[in-house]
Design a protein around this motif. Structure first.
Motif, short mmCIF file in Angstrom:
data_model
loop_
_atom_site.label_atom_id
_atom_site.label_comp_id
_atom_site.label_asym_id
_atom_site.label_seq_id
_atom_site.Cartn_x
_atom_site.Cartn_y
_atom_site.Cartn_z
N LYS A 100 0.82 -1.22 0.00
CA LYS A 100 0.00 0.00 0.00
C LYS A 100 0.85 1.26 0.00
CE LYS A 100 -4.11 -1.57 2.50
NZ LYS A 100 -4.84 -1.42 3.78
N LYS A 101 2.00 1.20 0.65
CA LYS A 101 2.88 2.38 0.71
C LYS A 101 3.41 2.74 -0.67
CE LYS A 101 4.28 1.60 5.47
NZ LYS A 101 5.39 1.59 6.44
N TYR A 102 3.38 1.78 -1.56
CA TYR A 102 3.81 2.03 -2.95
C TYR A 102 2.61 2.29 -3.85
CZ TYR A 102 8.49 0.44 -1.70
OH TYR A 102 9.74 0.33 -1.13
N GLY A 103 1.42 2.33 -3.28
CA GLY A 103 0.22 2.55 -4.08
C GLY A 103 -0.32 1.29 -4.72
N LEU A 104 0.13 0.12 -4.25
CA LEU A 104 -0.29 -1.15 -4.83
C LEU A 104 -1.38 -1.77 -3.96
CD1 LEU A 104 0.37 -3.10 -7.18
CD2 LEU A 104 1.92 -4.29 -5.62
N GLN A 105 -2.58 -1.87 -4.50
CA GLN A 105 -3.72 -2.39 -3.77
C GLN A 105 -4.00 -3.83 -4.15
OE1 GLN A 105 -6.39 0.81 -5.20
NE2 GLN A 105 -6.72 1.32 -3.04
N GLN A 106 -4.52 -4.60 -3.19
CA GLN A 106 -4.86 -6.00 -3.41
C GLN A 106 -6.23 -6.29 -2.79
OE1 GLN A 106 -1.04 -8.63 -2.88
NE2 GLN A 106 -0.85 -6.91 -1.49
N THR A 107 -6.79 -7.43 -3.18
CA THR A 107 -8.06 -7.86 -2.60
C THR A 107 -7.86 -9.06 -1.67
OG1 THR A 107 -8.48 -9.22 -4.56
CG2 THR A 107 -9.48 -7.02 -4.51
N HIS A 432 -0.46 -7.30 -12.46
CA HIS A 432 -0.98 -6.18 -11.69
C HIS A 432 0.15 -5.28 -11.18
CE1 HIS A 432 -3.25 -3.73 -9.03
NE2 HIS A 432 -2.95 -4.38 -7.92
N THR A 433 1.19 -5.89 -10.63
CA THR A 433 2.31 -5.12 -10.10
C THR A 433 2.99 -4.32 -11.20
OG1 THR A 433 2.66 -6.82 -8.41
CG2 THR A 433 4.45 -5.27 -8.77
N ALA A 434 3.22 -4.96 -12.34
CA ALA A 434 3.90 -4.29 -13.46
C ALA A 434 3.09 -3.13 -14.00
CB ALA A 434 4.19 -5.30 -14.56
N ALA A 435 1.77 -3.23 -13.93
CA ALA A 435 0.92 -2.16 -14.45
C ALA A 435 0.91 -0.93 -13.54
CB ALA A 435 -0.50 -2.67 -14.62
N GLU A 436 1.32 -1.09 -12.29
CA GLU A 436 1.21 -0.02 -11.31
C GLU A 436 2.54 0.61 -10.92
OE1 GLU A 436 -2.30 0.83 -9.39
OE2 GLU A 436 -2.00 0.74 -11.55
N LEU A 437 3.62 -0.18 -10.91
CA LEU A 437 4.89 0.29 -10.34
C LEU A 437 6.01 0.29 -11.37
CD1 LEU A 437 4.92 -1.57 -6.89
CD2 LEU A 437 3.84 0.60 -7.48
N SER A 438 6.99 1.16 -11.13
CA SER A 438 8.20 1.17 -11.95
C SER A 438 9.11 0.03 -11.53
CB SER A 438 8.94 2.50 -11.77
OG SER A 438 9.50 2.57 -10.46
N LEU A 439 10.11 -0.24 -12.34
CA LEU A 439 11.07 -1.29 -12.00
C LEU A 439 11.77 -1.01 -10.68
CD1 LEU A 439 12.63 -2.01 -15.52
CD2 LEU A 439 11.17 -3.54 -14.18
N GLU A 440 12.15 0.24 -10.45
CA GLU A 440 12.82 0.59 -9.20
C GLU A 440 11.89 0.41 -8.01
OE1 GLU A 440 16.27 1.35 -7.25
OE2 GLU A 440 16.01 1.21 -9.43
N GLU A 441 10.64 0.79 -8.18
CA GLU A 441 9.66 0.62 -7.10
C GLU A 441 9.44 -0.87 -6.80
OE1 GLU A 441 6.64 4.42 -7.47
OE2 GLU A 441 6.52 2.84 -8.99
N ILE A 442 9.38 -1.69 -7.84
CA ILE A 442 9.20 -3.12 -7.63
C ILE A 442 10.36 -3.70 -6.85
CG2 ILE A 442 9.07 -5.36 -8.80
CD1 ILE A 442 7.52 -3.90 -11.05
#
Length: 471
Positions: A100-107, A432-442
């Motif tokens: 969540k701190k990276y803006g990545l949401q899950q269900t 999902h992760t690739a669609a939301e975050l940059s490589l560095e963020e991942i």
């Protein structure tokens, strides 16, 4: 005497349902039931429940409850696995709060995505340790795995163990029941053929007495009658032409199209329950002490519903509901669940043939998927579990599955080789992760998760200096 071992028997509600299924068969009513868990208190509750289930059904099993894994597995013919490594706290909470701190949401976060990757990293080493015990203590055992992430776990076990493992999931019969209700037809009159990978399998056919029901499902979309909890899956039916087996809440996080910071309106439009698993866990934890007291109360008795039919109502009976009255009713009722475990055991023991859906390795079963863990129809009889060949899937379905298979393959490779770089690769290729975050963020997200999990992950993946991260 047939010995059936429950691994993670402290999952009391699920264990109760499986026990009811097993002991309702006269041929299994005298089996030896070994209940194993590392939590002695929850194990005690499950032992009480097991005796009450047996009494309600008039069964006479031999019941053993133990925190000694070797004792539980020694001589087992079947092992039903339902563990969760790390629990809700700290593990699942970490899997949700740090992304969540990276803006990545899950269900749900238990099958794919960053949550599924981390759950696999915690879980596979434990399953492999159990498999070593099985190879030594019960080498002929049939290991029936209910533990997520299903495909990753079964794939890793197939590569690193000689134990026969079949992964079991209730999404196929549950969804059939949902669609039957949407169509207003009895689920017992529906036949279907499903194939794919766990949670991303599709109904290739869906019929009632030889009539194709797909036109009726499409009319539900055309007429605006889509249930609000199922908007994602009906949208995928519209786009791909087939209906997926797993719930909308699960499926929304396996693809890059529904949970997007750049389009927050999609979450509302498709009714996607962000953080659903956290809310579910919080409800169950809050309810548990009252439920435990009810289950352990000597005055509590279970009510037996018709257990003769295998075409029962496929509403969830695993404690996932968040209505306490319904959960209480489920707890105190014994009825046949849609779980395949008891059916497999009964067919293996009696020779009665059945078809179930199992997660097994793709060795000539689905032509246009690589060797990976697939979910396909399996014939079960006295010869065991025999997967059946499906052939080629519609190309659009195989293409979608391959995006998930890539992540599974890299996660398995990382865990079995200890090569940390493949963990980053798995996260990089997650849709999902690739669609939301940059490589560095991942990369940073994976590092933060590994630091927060600490000793819950294998030593090869622990950072040299653990960072303390506030959740």
């Amino acid at each position: 005497m047939t010995k059936i071992t429950f691994i993670g028997a402290g999952s009391t509600v699920f264990a109760k349902n499986l026990l009811g299924d097993i002991l309702s068969f006269p041929e299994l009513a005298g089996a030896e039931i070994a209940l194993f868990d590392i939590d002695a208190q929850r194990l005690k509750t499950s032992e009480v429940v097991a005796h009450k289930v047996a009494d309600a059904l008039g069964a006479k099993p031999r019941i053993l409850a133990t925190t000694d894994r070797e004792r539980a597995l020694d001589g087992a013919d079947y092992a039903l696995n339902m563990i969760q490594v790390g629990g809700y706290k700290p593990a699942t909470l970490i899997d949700f709060e740090i992304p969540k701190k990276y803006g990545l949401q899950q269900t749900i976060g238990d099958t794919l995505g960053i949550g599924g990757i981390m759950r696999a990293l915690r879980t596979v080493p434990v399953l492999l340790a159990m498999a070593r015990d099985m190879e030594r203590l019960c080498p002929e055992v049939l290991h029936l795995n209910y533990v997520n992430p299903m495909a990753i776990n079964c794939w890793a076990l197939s590569r690193a163990s000689s134990v026969r493992t079949v992964g079991l999931c209730h999404s196929v019969p549950h969804t059939a029941g949902e669609l039957a209700r949407d169509l207003g037809v009895p689920v017992g009159e529906i036949t279907y053929r499903v194939a794919g990978i766990n949670h991303v399998a599709f109904y290739l056919t869906f019929e009632r007495r030889g009539e194709d029901l797909y036109p009726a499902l499409r009319r539900i979309v055309d007429e605006g009658r889509v249930p609000e909890t199922n908007r994602v899956r009906y949208e995928m039916l519209r786009r791909l032409g087939y209906f997926v087996t797993e719930s909308s809440e699960h499926f929304s996080e396996y693809v890059p199209w529904f949970i997007k910071r750049s389009h927050p309106e999609l979450v509302e439009a498709f009714n996607i329950p962000i953080d659903e698993y956290l809310r579910r866990c919080e409800f169950q934890i809050a309810s548990w002490e009252r439920m435990r007291a009810l289950l352990e109360d000597p005055a509590t008795r279970f009510r037996v519903e018709d257990t003769a039919s295998e075409h029962t109502d496929h509403t969830p009976t695993d404690g996932s509901v968040r209505d306490e009255a319904r959960l209480t009713e489920q707890l105190l009722t014994i009825k046949r669940s849609p779980e395949y475990g008891s059916l497999i055991i009964h067919s293996c023991e009696t020779g009665e043939p059945r078809v179930v859906y199992g997660n097994v390795m793709n060795r000539g079963l689905i032509d246009n998927l690589p060797e990976c863990c697939v979910e396909v129809p399996c014939l079960v009889d006295g010869n065991g579990v025999q997967p059946t060949k499906v052939g080629a899937l519609p190309p659009q379905l195989a293409a979608l599955m391959q995006t998930n298979v890539n992540v599974q393959a890299l996660t398995v490779e990382a865990i079995l080789t200890g090569r940390k770089e493949h963990l980053y690769h798995a996260a990089m290729f997650d849709p999902h992760t690739a669609a939301e975050l940059s490589l560095e963020e991942i990369h940073d997200l994976v590092d933060d998760l590994l630091a927060a999990h600490g000793d819950w992950v294998p030593e090869a993946f622990r950072p040299p200096h653990r960072r303390e991260l506030a959740l």
